[in-house]
Structures are given as C-alpha cells and as structure tokens.
Design an enzyme around this catalytic site. Structure first.
Site, PDB file in Angstrom:
ATOM      1  N   GLU A  55      38.699  52.053  62.400  1.00  0.00           N
ATOM      2  CA  GLU A  55      38.713  53.416  62.937  1.00  0.00           C
ATOM      3  C   GLU A  55      38.631  54.397  61.783  1.00  0.00           C
ATOM      4  O   GLU A  55      39.381  54.297  60.814  1.00  0.00           O
ATOM      5  CB  GLU A  55      39.985  53.735  63.730  1.00  0.00           C
ATOM      6  CG  GLU A  55      40.099  53.099  65.090  1.00  0.00           C
ATOM      7  CD  GLU A  55      41.333  53.589  65.842  1.00  0.00           C
ATOM      8  OE1 GLU A  55      41.814  54.715  65.578  1.00  0.00           O
ATOM      9  OE2 GLU A  55      41.821  52.831  66.710  1.00  0.00           O
ATOM     10  N   GLU A 101      47.311  49.128  65.434  1.00  0.00           N
ATOM     11  CA  GLU A 101      48.307  50.102  64.973  1.00  0.00           C
ATOM     12  C   GLU A 101      49.702  49.845  65.542  1.00  0.00           C
ATOM     13  O   GLU A 101      50.286  50.687  66.225  1.00  0.00           O
ATOM     14  CB  GLU A 101      47.859  51.518  65.309  1.00  0.00           C
ATOM     15  CG  GLU A 101      46.586  51.938  64.608  1.00  0.00           C
ATOM     16  CD  GLU A 101      46.188  53.374  64.868  1.00  0.00           C
ATOM     17  OE1 GLU A 101      45.314  53.879  64.133  1.00  0.00           O
ATOM     18  OE2 GLU A 101      46.746  54.006  65.801  1.00  0.00           O
TER      19      GLU A 101
END
Length: 461
Positions: A364, A182
């Site tokens: 995720e 991320e």
C-alpha cells in the site's frame, strides 16, 4: 495562476526514472480490501462483521457512512478487473471477507461466498492479473467477537480453520497469500485508542490481542505451507517512522513506545523471534511455552504499507503513556493533511531490509484527497500524481542503495470506504460516484498506466 504541466509531460518526465533500475520481474499492482469495496453485506448468506455494527454507532464514522454498499464490487468485480487491465497492472491484492465465507466465523462454510471468490480469481487469471489474497483485513465475524474475539486464545484455531478453508478452495489457483493486513492498526486502535472495533481502552486486552494475532499468523503460515503447493507467504505491516511532536524527553519516549507498538510488535516476533523489550512484560501473562516458535514461522517476503511519518506526544493519562499527534504544521502535506516525506519512505525500505533481510513488497502506498469531477467530467488529480512520482522515485533510490524491493501496489484501485473517514477521503486511481456507482479513471490512473508501460518498454529493450 500558472497552470501545472500536462499529465503527459509528467508521465514522460517521471515514469522512466523508476523504470531504469527495476527488473523484468518487478510486480506493479493495486490493492483493495473486502469491507471497503465489496458492499452486499447481507447478500448470499454473508454473516455480520464487527464493522457492520460499529458503523451504526453514532459518531463513529464521518457522515454516518457504512460499508453496506461501498463500491458494490461484489456485483461489479468484472468491471473493476477491466479497469485493472486498462491500467496494465500484473497483480491485484484483495482480502477475503471472513464472514462471507464463514458467516459465524467457524462451523459451516457459505458456498455462495466461496463461489464469489472463485469467480473473482478465475476472472483475474483470465485477464492475466495475479491474485494476491490477504486473509484478514479487519472484518472479524461478529459472532467471534461475541466469543471474545482476539482476546480469546481460541481465536488462533478459529483463524487456522478459516485459513484452511480458503487454502483448500483457492490454493489450486492462488499462490500469493498474506495472513494479516496492518495488525498494529486494528489492535492499537481497537483495544487502546477506541477508534476501531471493539472500541475499548484496556491494556491487558491489547497485549492479549497482539499475542493472539501473532499466534494466528504462525498457525496460518503452517496451514498455507502444508496445503498450497508452491505458496508464497508473508504478512503486511504498516511501517512508518515514529517521531516526537516536540523535541522533549517525554515526547521522545512516547514516540519510542509508539514505534514499538506500530512498527515492531508484529514483524519482530514473526521474523526475529521476540517482542520489543518495552512490551515483553505486558505480553508475558499471555505467553505459553513454545509460543515464540509457533509465531516465528518461515515466510517468503515482507509486506510494507507506508504513507507518511507518524507522530506521538506524551500523555500520562493514556493507558500506554502516549497519544497520537498531528504532524507539525510546517511540513508538506497531502490534500487530506498527511505528511509528504518521500525520503522517509526510502529510509523505511532500507531499514526494513537491514532489520529483517527479506524481499519486500510495498503493498500500500498512495495519497488521499477530497475531490470531484470538473465541468468536463474529469478528475485531474495532480497532487496525487506528484505524490506517486515522488514515492516511486524514493523506492527507486532505495533499490539503488540495496533494498530488495520486488513490487509496488497503489492504494487504491477505487475510491472506497476509508474506515472512520467514511467516503470523505478518496484514495483511488479510479473515482467512484457512489449514488450511481459509475467508475471514472482519474489522471493518476493514466499516469500509473504510463509508468507500467515504460517499465515494459525498458524490459523489452
């Protein structure tokens, strides 16, 4: 009040839906990250990270929490691997703590830190669980931050040297590597919103950090490719629909700008070879000849993290002209207030497949809650089970419609330190009683185990 159906009925009803269309090589896993679970921040020569200091700034973290002890995974990793075995996952995605293996971020390596990851990897392999290593999950060594951090172009070579250390130490046993987790979060939140370290609000620094992270990704891909035989390499991007909080032209423009920074600023240059048009001008002062070729290095898969849609609103006073917004009040929400929209997940997977053309691993996905054991000592997390059932169903739909999704990892194995929320929000399949470090598998852990077993039965038949 009508009681919800027993967990066993949920398992029987939901698990086979996903198993019908996913093949024998589909990867079922769980994910964590170093700073969120390891603790032991001063043990065995670990250096300071930017999060160690950030957590000590009053008002930054809920309840004044820190990652000092977290889940004490550094000492309890064997217990946690046993929990993974009970659930039945075939893969574990975790991150290396850069300051644990290079206390100053560069220079002399810390043998004790490297030895911890040796033990972790060996124990995983002995348990028949494949290790997936992420090189960077936000814990920049503090010494490198003091040298400019991601704003200093030298960070590219620092990161490449770190990648080389990890590859040379663990690449004989580990083949799955992600460069970054991320990157849009730690750049946007760190250099514009001020929610993560270094907590500044500087547009030029933001663009520099974005570009240097992309260059570091490319450099690390080259290192891993050269030094790890049969390496399977990617990066992990949060990809979530960006929506205007109101149907106005300024809010639509704000959502488009957030989309470019959140969803495009990293996978576009890394895979397609250039930045979104809206941010190219800001990148230009930091770009040198040949940079885009250095960034666009061949990767094997696209990692996607997804939880919910995100929202933006126009804010002329903000450096980028937009501000973060909460989801509208009338949408379905998880227990911590994040929108539940499995159709958005399905469409995200399809859009990513069309745009980038790479195999996808969902690294995720999960639901947060504020929860505690009941009188019997159990955690009956029905809302999380419902969320996971809906989202794995949406994944199945995306596969049917043509998305090449090859794995799904729940965030997270354990309740853990959730950054600004501290320990208030729990995402784990396993409950952690922080004062005692006792682990208690939740109903969702049993649900996920049943899902994985049902997939194995489908393959066997």
């Amino acid at each position: 009040m009508v009681s919800p159906p027993p967990v066993e009925k949920l398992q029987a009803a939901e698990a086979p839906l996903v198993a019908k269309v996913l093949g024998p090589d589909f990867v079922w896993g769980v994910s964590t990250s170093a700073y969120q679970i390891e603790g032991a921040v001063q043990a065995d020569g670990r250096g300071a990270s930017v999060w160690d200091g950030f957590c000590r700034v009053a008002g930054r973290i809920a309840n004044g929490d820190t990652g000092d002890e977290a889940c004490d995974h550094y000492h309890r990793y064997a217990e946690d691997i046993a929990l993974m075995q009970q659930i039945g996952v075939s893969a574990y995605r975790f991150s290396i703590a850069w300051p644990r293996v290079l206390p100053l971020g560069r220079g002399a390596a810390n043998e004790a830190g490297l030895a911890f990851y040796d033990r972790l990897v060996d124990r995983l392999l002995a348990a028949d669980i494949e290790p997936w290593i992420c090189l960077y999950h936000w814990d920049l060594p503090q010494a490198l931050q003091e040298a400019g951090g991601w704003v200093n172009r030298d960070v590219v070579s620092w990161f490449a040297d770190y990648a080389r250390l990890v590859a040379d130490r663990l690449g004989d046993r580990v083949k799955r590597f992600a460069t970054f987790n991320e990157p849009s979060v730690f750049t946007l939140f760190g250099y514009s919103f001020g929610w993560h370290p270094p907590a500044i609000d500087d547009r030029r620094s933001l663009y520099a950090a974005v570009h240097h992270v992309n260059l570091a990704h490319g450099a690390a891909v080259d290192v891993l490719r050269a030094r790890v035989a049969k390496a399977s390499i990617g990066a992990i991007h949060n990809v979530q629909p960006s929506r205007p909080v109101r149907p106005t032209a300024p809010d639509r423009a704000a959502a488009a700008m957030l989309d470019d920074f959140w969803n495009r600023a990293f996978p576009d240059p890394q895979i397609l070879g250039d930045y979104p048009t809206s941010i190219q001008r800001g990148i230009e002062p930091h770009r040198q000849a040949g940079d885009m070729e250095r960034i666009r290095r061949p990767v094997d898969w696209l990692g996607i993290n997804h939880y919910s849609p995100i929202y933006a609103k126009a804010d002329p006073a903000a450096p980028l002209g937009f501000a973060w917004a909460d989801a509208p009040p009338d949408v379905p929400r998880s227990p911590i207030g994040w929108q539940v929209d499995p159709a958005a997940f399905r469409d995200t997977l399809l859009d990513a497949q069309e745009r980038y053309g790479l195999p996808i691993y969902v690294l995720e996905n999960g639901a947060g809650a504020v929860e505690k054991p009941d009188a019997a000592g159990e955690i009956d997390d029905r809302e999380r089970i419902d969320y996971l059932a809906q989202y794995t169903g949406a994944l199945r739909d995306a596969v049917v419609l043509g998305a090449d999704v090859r794995g799904y990892f729940v965030w997270s194995l354990l309740d853990n330190f959730e950054w600004g929320a501290g320990y208030a929000n729990r995402f784990g399949l396993v409950y952690v009683d922080y004062p005692t470090q006792r682990r208690i598998p939740k109903a969702s852990a049993r649900w996920y185990a049943a899902l994985i077993r049902s997939e194995a039965m489908k393959v066997a038949s």
